[in-house]
Design a protein around this motif. Structure first.
Motif, PDB file in Angstrom:
ATOM      1  N   GLN A  63       0.826  -1.216   0.000  1.00 22.18           N
ATOM      2  CA  GLN A  63       0.000   0.000   0.000  1.00 22.18           C
ATOM      3  C   GLN A  63       0.856   1.260   0.000  1.00 22.18           C
ATOM      4  O   GLN A  63       0.519   2.257  -0.638  1.00 22.18           O
ATOM      5  N   ALA A  64       1.990   1.228   0.709  1.00 25.99           N
ATOM      6  CA  ALA A  64       2.827   2.424   0.844  1.00 25.99           C
ATOM      7  C   ALA A  64       3.637   2.713  -0.415  1.00 25.99           C
ATOM      8  O   ALA A  64       3.887   3.876  -0.732  1.00 25.99           O
ATOM      9  N   THR A  65       4.050   1.670  -1.133  1.00 25.57           N
ATOM     10  CA  THR A  65       4.927   1.869  -2.293  1.00 25.57           C
ATOM     11  C   THR A  65       4.205   1.756  -3.634  1.00 25.57           C
ATOM     12  O   THR A  65       4.698   2.258  -4.642  1.00 25.57           O
ATOM     13  N   GLY A  66       3.067   1.084  -3.654  1.00 27.30           N
ATOM     14  CA  GLY A  66       2.380   0.847  -4.923  1.00 27.30           C
ATOM     15  C   GLY A  66       3.071  -0.186  -5.782  1.00 27.30           C
ATOM     16  O   GLY A  66       2.767  -0.323  -6.977  1.00 27.30           O
ATOM     17  N   ILE A  67       4.005  -0.952  -5.207  1.00 25.86           N
ATOM     18  CA  ILE A  67       4.762  -1.975  -5.926  1.00 25.86           C
ATOM     19  C   ILE A  67       4.328  -3.348  -5.418  1.00 25.86           C
ATOM     20  O   ILE A  67       4.102  -3.524  -4.216  1.00 25.86           O
ATOM     21  N   PRO A  68       4.194  -4.334  -6.298  1.00 24.98           N
ATOM     22  CA  PRO A  68       3.859  -5.687  -5.820  1.00 24.98           C
ATOM     23  C   PRO A  68       4.911  -6.187  -4.826  1.00 24.98           C
ATOM     24  O   PRO A  68       6.102  -5.953  -5.000  1.00 24.98           O
ATOM     25  N   VAL A  69       4.458  -6.860  -3.784  1.00 25.74           N
ATOM     26  CA  VAL A  69       5.362  -7.398  -2.758  1.00 25.74           C
ATOM     27  C   VAL A  69       5.097  -8.896  -2.618  1.00 25.74           C
ATOM     28  O   VAL A  69       3.952  -9.322  -2.483  1.00 25.74           O
ATOM     29  N   HIS A  70       6.177  -9.682  -2.682  1.00 26.10           N
ATOM     30  CA  HIS A  70       6.054 -11.135  -2.585  1.00 26.10           C
ATOM     31  C   HIS A  70       6.901 -11.631  -1.415  1.00 26.10           C
ATOM     32  O   HIS A  70       7.936 -11.055  -1.097  1.00 26.10           O
ATOM     33  N   ILE A  71       6.465 -12.707  -0.789  1.00 26.10           N
ATOM     34  CA  ILE A  71       7.236 -13.355   0.269  1.00 26.10           C
ATOM     35  C   ILE A  71       7.755 -14.682  -0.265  1.00 26.10           C
ATOM     36  O   ILE A  71       7.002 -15.447  -0.874  1.00 26.10           O
ATOM     37  N   ALA A  72       9.039 -14.939  -0.077  1.00 23.59           N
ATOM     38  CA  ALA A  72       9.642 -16.183  -0.555  1.00 23.59           C
ATOM     39  C   ALA A  72       8.968 -17.387   0.102  1.00 23.59           C
ATOM     40  O   ALA A  72       8.372 -17.280   1.176  1.00 23.59           O
TER      41      ALA A  72
END
Length: 345
Positions: free
Chosen positions: A307-316
């Motif tokens: 939400q803060a960056t607008g970039i997709p975030v994935h967890i390994a």
């Protein structure tokens, strides 16, 4: 990379000594040690009583003559002798004898990004004390990126965030090297500390140091998101009376309490992106941020970053062991380097 893949293929074992856990990978045998970086010492005789899980259970529960120590702080070995003793017991006599039979025993180790020469020297001396004739150092960011399957050798930008217990490291990688990186002195322990301080100031409640995981209790459900439970019950020690007491804690207030350390992580991500060439930033926006490390499993952290960056975030898939698995893949020769042949004139 810090060293060439050819040099790493000659290594016989790899070590990832972290502030929270120590992991050892032996070539041909796989991950043989995954234990807390804790040791218990008898101060009367200076003998080692326990290491790993059992020593961690002793924290806060020992008589005066038993001291529980952590020879690693912020990913750096601060007590070489104790780190060597701890590693010897964790590896075990049988495995150590097997390693010592190797001609010119070589070791590889993870080091935090921008580790100073003294920290690097401490890591080398610790492994030399275990019998290694040569020690190769690999940046934790590179090892973790390889371990979680990122295409670090390609000419495209990939962003990785290593969430450790004592620090968070963020970097953009391309062509097998770090383009820009930032090390933020905020990790899982900082978040835990923020919650403990909030409970002490607002509810006059002191939590046991290790027997209660305040983070998991206070941020149950959807964690950092506002969709979690409105309140949760926590049991601890009343600061005023010294008696055990339970309180119902507003989880919204807890989320506010941990925003300060998490804001520092967001600032670090922003700085890394600002220092990157535009083409690599575009790649990161497409591929997203890969989170690794034990603190990557903090409930709701990935959604907050998204939400803060607008970039997709994935967890390994297994974020806690990515760094040592990456070192293991290099030792076993499972990583093929990108060959750049100079063009003929």
């Amino acid at each position: 990379m810090t060293v060439s893949l050819e040099q790493l293929r000659r290594c016989h074992f790899a070590v990832d000594v972290g502030a929270a856990r120590t992991r050892v990978y032996v070539k041909g045998a796989g991950l043989v040690v995954d234990q807390p970086s804790v040791a218990a010492v008898n101060t009367r005789t200076e003998s080692l009583i326990a290491v790993g899980e059992f020593a961690q259970k002793m924290t806060g529960r020992t008589p005066s003559y038993i001291r529980v120590v952590r020879p690693i702080s912020s990913g750096t070995i601060v007590d070489i002798e104790m780190a060597q003793r701890m590693l010897r017991h964790l590896i075990g006599d049988k495995m150590r004898r097997s390693l010592r039979r190797k001609p010119r025993l070589r070791a590889a180790a993870c080091t935090p990004h921008d580790a100073d020469p003294l920290a690097q020297r401490a890591t080398i001396e610790t492994l030399v004390g275990l019998g290694a004739r040569r020690v190769e150092l690999v940046d934790t960011l590179i090892a973790a990126a390889v371990g979680c399957g990122l295409p670090v050798e390609r000419p495209e930008g990939t962003m990785i965030m290593v969430c450790g217990a004592a620090a968070t490291q963020v970097a953009v990688l391309s062509l097998g090297s770090i383009v820009t990186a930032e090390r933020i002195p905020v990790g899982g322990e900082s978040v835990d500390h923020a919650i403990v301080q909030h409970l002490r100031h607002e509810h006059e409640l002191m939590l046991p140091s290790r027997s209660v995981r305040p983070l998991q209790l206070a941020l149950s459900g959807n964690g950092l998101t506002p969709h979690g439970p409105a309140a949760t019950e926590i049991r601890g020690l009343d600061v005023t009376t010294g008696l055990a007491r339970s309180v119902r804690v507003d989880t919204a207030a807890v989320r506010d309490a941990i925003q300060t350390p998490l804001t520092a992580v967001l600032d670090g991500i922003g700085k890394v992106l600002r220092d990157c060439p535009p083409d690599l930033v575009a790649d990161v926006a497409d591929h997203g941020i890969m989170m690794v490390g034990g603190s990557a499993l903090l409930p709701g952290l990935d959604q907050m970053l998204r939400q803060a960056t607008g970039i997709p975030v994935h967890i390994a898939e297994r974020p806690d062991v990515c760094a040592i698995q990456g070192l293991g893949a290099m030792l076993e020769g499972r990583i093929e380097p990108l060959v750049l042949n100079p063009l003929a004139a």
